[in-house]
Motif scaffolding. Structure first.
Motif, PDB file in Angstrom:
ATOM      1  N   PRO A 297      -5.233  -6.823 -20.742  1.00 22.27           N
ATOM      2  CA  PRO A 297      -5.317  -7.671 -19.543  1.00 22.27           C
ATOM      3  C   PRO A 297      -6.346  -8.780 -19.652  1.00 22.27           C
ATOM      4  CG  PRO A 297      -6.335  -5.541 -19.145  1.00 22.27           C
ATOM      5  CD  PRO A 297      -5.675  -5.446 -20.487  1.00 22.27           C
TER       6      PRO A 297
ATOM      7  N   SER B 209       0.645 -10.771 -13.460  1.00 19.01           N
ATOM      8  CA  SER B 209       1.338  -9.598 -14.002  1.00 19.01           C
ATOM      9  C   SER B 209       0.947  -9.422 -15.463  1.00 19.01           C
ATOM     10  CB  SER B 209       2.852  -9.749 -13.875  1.00 19.01           C
ATOM     11  OG  SER B 209       3.332 -10.745 -14.757  1.00 19.01           O
ATOM     12  N   LEU B 210       1.127  -8.193 -15.958  1.00 18.13           N
ATOM     13  CA  LEU B 210       0.788  -7.909 -17.349  1.00 18.13           C
ATOM     14  C   LEU B 210       1.747  -8.586 -18.314  1.00 18.13           C
ATOM     15  CD1 LEU B 210      -0.109  -4.110 -17.122  1.00 18.13           C
ATOM     16  CD2 LEU B 210      -1.689  -6.001 -17.537  1.00 18.13           C
TER      17      LEU B 210
ATOM     18  N   LYS C 262      -5.019 -11.869 -17.676  1.00 14.13           N
ATOM     19  CA  LYS C 262      -3.779 -11.783 -16.907  1.00 14.13           C
ATOM     20  C   LYS C 262      -4.099 -12.021 -15.436  1.00 14.13           C
ATOM     21  CE  LYS C 262      -1.320 -10.663 -20.505  1.00 14.13           C
ATOM     22  NZ  LYS C 262      -0.309 -11.589 -21.069  1.00 14.13           N
TER      23      LYS C 262
ATOM     24  N   GLU D  83       3.136 -11.564 -18.081  1.00  9.46           N
ATOM     25  CA  GLU D  83       3.176 -13.020 -18.049  1.00  9.46           C
ATOM     26  C   GLU D  83       2.552 -13.628 -19.296  1.00  9.46           C
ATOM     27  OE1 GLU D  83       0.846 -13.986 -14.640  1.00  9.46           O
ATOM     28  OE2 GLU D  83      -1.063 -13.689 -15.650  1.00  9.46           O
TER      29      GLU D  83
ATOM     30  N   ARG E 245      -1.829 -17.911 -18.525  1.00  3.82           N
ATOM     31  CA  ARG E 245      -1.643 -18.786 -17.362  1.00  3.82           C
ATOM     32  C   ARG E 245      -2.879 -19.666 -17.162  1.00  3.82           C
ATOM     33  NH1 ARG E 245       1.546 -18.634 -12.799  1.00  3.82           N
ATOM     34  NH2 ARG E 245       2.533 -16.705 -13.513  1.00  3.82           N
TER      35      ARG E 245
ATOM     36  N   HIS F 298      -8.271 -10.766 -10.427  1.00  3.90           N
ATOM     37  CA  HIS F 298      -7.052 -10.878 -11.224  1.00  3.90           C
ATOM     38  C   HIS F 298      -6.150  -9.659 -11.005  1.00  3.90           C
ATOM     39  CE1 HIS F 298      -8.664 -14.347 -13.204  1.00  3.90           C
ATOM     40  NE2 HIS F 298      -9.648 -13.687 -13.771  1.00  3.90           N
ATOM     41  N   LEU F 299      -4.843  -9.889 -11.123  1.00  2.00           N
ATOM     42  CA  LEU F 299      -3.831  -8.843 -10.942  1.00  2.00           C
ATOM     43  C   LEU F 299      -3.929  -8.208  -9.558  1.00  2.00           C
ATOM     44  CD1 LEU F 299      -3.880  -7.122 -14.462  1.00  2.00           C
ATOM     45  CD2 LEU F 299      -2.354  -8.918 -13.627  1.00  2.00           C
TER      46      LEU F 299
END
Length: 818
Positions: free
Chosen positions: A466, A621-622, A618, A624, A627, A517-518
């Protein structure tokens, strides 16, 4: 009627005479029926149970559809405009939004899930109060002016013991008294299935109840409000969609910062929505997969039952022949045998319902790493009980018919003259049992392949890095009420909290981020432009995720600064605006240059200078790709909503409790939303894969066990019927090994046939699972090699044990017994 009663009495006596057979058959069926009942009760609660709404076919959910996020809720100002501009298409438009609420208790505080609703919300849905009244339009006139609440039925029972006198009493939220005006009926559990609020309040109280989130009533870009509409008489969904499209076009003209070229509105029938259409498209296939899996388990259990009945019919051939010779009709005998089978299946179904209740209790008590409780009514209502009754009866009739027909068709005269000949039978007599075992093996292989794919998918998900939180870490999400804390006071509180957190036992680093995050509950984006990089087509800006952080966040979360510097005390509120960006953003906007020192043009003429580049993490989502992400310093961009992160060298759960105690010590009325560990936070992303792998693997193992029992029974029965042949072979010099190989070869034939059929079925059926898997294809080579080999080993053991046992029998004893 008398005939049925006689058949039932006769069937009961027959089952009592062979308790071993009866108990084995009942348990085998109970496992299949219980698994199906448990899963169907979940499907019933989520998908099938009727909504307690008036004329639900007239209700629609209205969403904003953005390219970056489909099926987005409205902001409250957008809801007001939509309501006012669509009166020709809708008889009424209402809305609701979830909110975490803090109830003041004599010995502390309690955080519960709440929902704020418009004054016409309950009247529009046709939901009437169980006690008292609902929230009405007059409760929703001015911001902060009507402190009233409704209680959910569950909270009313839990906190007030179901006392009707609760109406008129006061409950204190954040120190302010709110009058209880009514209780929501038990059947209504909120706008989102599975998320049952405890309290309902007028939406005009939203800013007071969630003041740490900014003005939810005024911010046009704060989209949190779920909108429902009831179609006007004679207005179709298509016509309402046209009107909604006109509203979207008007939004683009009047609010170009929030609405751009390809943004639109979509309408979905309320009856078709479970949580949100963006998530619902996964719920349907996942539900179908699990129902298919437990259906296969039931088929295997029924095949076992049919195998048992076939063996039993072979053993009763002499009895059947005698009764036919004495004048009994075949129809009468088939009816008696079917009655016995149906009685057996109904007993298995009754035990299965008891097993289902136990399974559901285990599910409800499971400690799932979710930020909010899931509330589903998993009671065995009429739908579930009817389903259990239907599949139990169908199992008894469908899988008892063939053994009944075959068992009542003996050669009467030969059977009466020579019982042993009748018992011996021809080799073809076992063909149906072989077919049943082959079918069990094929279905078991399909289930094992599905389980293997999900296990491999889970491994692939776990292998994803992650980009943060690898060390033991505690996290605490909280909000500061804006009427109690100014921006400067909030910064002082945060600084004090982080300093005290750093001093906690075992804490090696502490930091803060306003949107971790996440985060499954929130996505935070902003619009930016960069010189020389054109925005996407039909857009005026690039949309980028962002968060506000304290400098200690990067060390506490394990996100290293790769280039440039971290934020510092010199980045003052009135100083030059700065930002740290992710590697992905650096590569996206400055692929061939050093981004440090470059300028990002933000909204409201805010120019950010890049001072550092952080490692990618991340965000949503894991699965992806990396980003683009922007970090803003908390000192320059204040937020009253924050997540404290504390990396620790001791137990993270203990540190989470220490953080909670610390916050309560600093300010008892701070709104604490989540207190957990980073491990559990990340586990939320793994939860779908973990649940899928666990559930399907458990059912696959159950199916394999049932199939192994069926295979073992087939070989044992075949061995018992061939004892004379084995005795002759061994008396003529055949050794034990030869006999074992012969019997195993005979037993493995249906296994090989079933395995080949199962492989073909697995290849065909798993293609539809591709969307539910991560990191592997539906034709994963390792799964399709390992699973058949494992099944072959189990089958060899199931055939070897009875074959080995008979090979040790004395030939003379075998011949004498025969």
């Amino acid at each position: 009627m008398d005939a049925i009663q006689k058949n039932l009495r006769y069937a009961g006596r027959r089952l009592l005479r062979s308790p071993g057979f009866t108990l084995t058959a009942i348990l085998s069926l109970a496992l299949g029926v219980g698994a199906n009942t448990a899963i169907f009760s979940i499907v019933n609660a989520v998908l099938l149970r009727d909504l307690p709404l008036e004329n639900p076919e007239e209700l629609v959910e209205i969403y904003i559809d953005f390219p970056i996020f489909a099926f987005t809720p409205f902001s409250y100002p957008e809801y007001e405009d939509f309501r006012d501009w669509t009166s020709d298409a809708f008889a009424g438009v209402s809305g609701s939004g979830l909110a975490f609420l803090q109830i003041d208790l004599p010995d502390g505080v309690e955080t519960v899930m709440g929902e704020v609703v418009t004054g016409n919300y309950f009247p529009l849905l046709g939901v009437r109060a169980e006690v008292g009244r609902t929230i009405l339009p007059e409760d929703n006139v001015s911001p902060g002016g009507h402190p009233v609440v409704m209680l959910s039925h569950g909270y009313w029972q839990r906190a007030y013991g179901g006392d009707p006198g609760a109406v008129g009493q006061e409950v204190r939220l954040y120190g302010r008294p709110y009058t209880i005006v009514g209780v929501v009926p038990e059947a209504y559990t909120g706008s989102l299935r599975g998320l049952a609020p405890d309290l309902y309040a007028p939406v005009m109280m939203a800013d007071e109840l969630q003041s740490f989130a900014g003005s939810r009533l005024e911010q046009r870009g704060n989209r949190w409000f779920f909108v429902k509409g009831r179609l006007a008489p004679s207005v179709s969904m298509e016509a309402a969609s046209v009107v909604s499209s006109r509203v979207a076009s008007r939004f683009k003209e009047e609010y170009p910062e929030q609405w751009q070229g390809d943004d639109r509105m979509v309408l979905v029938p309320t009856e078709d929505v479970i949580l949100n259409p963006a998530f619902d498209r996964f719920i349907g296939p996942a539900t179908g997969l699990v129902m298919g899996v437990v259906g296969l388990v039931l088929l295997i259990a029924c095949a076992n039952l049919a195998s048992f009945l076939l063996a039993r019919a072979m053993d009763r051939r002499k009895e059947i022949a005698v009764r036919l010779a004495l004048g009994a009709t075949r129809r009468t005998l088939i009816g008696q045998l079917l009655t016995e089978t149906v009685l057996l299946s109904m007993l298995g179904g009754a035990v299965g319902v008891i097993l289902a209740i136990g399974m559901l209790k285990l599910l409800v008590s499971a400690d799932l790493p979710l930020p909010f409780p899931i509330t589903l009514d998993l009671s065995l209502d009429a739908n579930v009980l009817a389903f259990s009754l239907a599949i139990s009866a169908a199992a008894g009739i469908l899988f008892g018919l063939a053994p009944a027909i075959q068992g009542t068709n003996p050669a009467v005269a030969p059977t009466l003259r020579d019982e042993s000949a009748g018992a011996g039978g021809r080799p073809g007599r076992l063909s149906l049992r072989n077919a049943l075992v082959a079918g069990q093996v094929a279905l078991s292989l399909v289930l094992l392949v599905c389980a293997g794919l999900f296990m491999r998918s889970l491994q692939a998900t776990r292998a994803v890095e992650p980009g943060f939180g690898s060390d033991p870490t505690a996290i605490l999400t909280l909000g500061l009420r804006e009427e109690r804390y100014s921006d400067e006071e909030g910064r002082i509180f945060t600084r004090t909290l982080l300093e005290r957190a750093q001093a906690l036992p075992g804490v090696t680093a502490a930091g803060m981020i306003d949107n971790i995050h996440l985060n499954t509950l929130s996505t935070q984006t902003t619009g930016i432009n960069v010189d020389g990089v054109e925005p996407p087509p039909e857009r005026d800006e690039h949309s980028v995720d962002y968060a506000r952080v304290e400098p200690g966040f990067f060390d506490a979360a394990g996100v290293p600064i790769l280039r440039g510097r971290n934020f510092s005390e010199g980045d003052l509120a009135d100083g030059p605006p700065v930002a740290i960006i992710s590697e992905a953003m650096a590569q996206r906007f400055w692929p061939d240059a050093d981004p440090v020192g470059r300028i990002i043009h933000g909204r409201d003429n805010l120019d950010l200078r890049v001072v550092g580049v952080a490692r990618d993490a991340k965000v949503r989502s894991l699965g992806e790709p990396p980003r683009p992400f922007i970090y803003r310093p908390y000192s320059q961009s204040y937020s009253s909503f924050m997540t404290v992160i504390a990396r620790t060298s001791v137990d993270a759960d203990r540190t989470a409790l220490d953080l909670l105690s610390l916050v309560r010590e600093l300010d008892r009325e701070v709104i604490v939303l989540v207190s957990t560990t980073m491990e559990r936070h990340l586990a939320i992303m793994l939860l779908p894969a973990r649940l899928g792998a666990t559930v399907i693997t458990a059912f696959a193992i159950l199916a394999l066990s049932l199939a192994s029992i069926g295979l073992y029974g087939l070989v044992s029965y075949a061995v018992a019927r061939r004892s004379r042949e084995v005795g002759i072979r061994m008396s003529l010099g055949a050794d034990g090994g030869m006999v074992v190989r012969m019997l195993m070869a005979s037993g493995m034939k249906p296994v090989i046939a079933g395995g080949l059929v199962g492989l073909v079925l697995a290849v065909l059926l798993t293609r539809g699972m591709a969307g539910l898997l991560f990191g592997i294809g539906s034709l994963d080579l390792a799964t399709f090699v390992i699973v058949p080999l494992a099944l072959a080993v189990v089958a060899l053991l199931a055939t070897y044990i009875p074959a080995r046992r008979v090979s040790r029998v004395n030939p003379v004893s075998a011949l004498r017994a025969e």
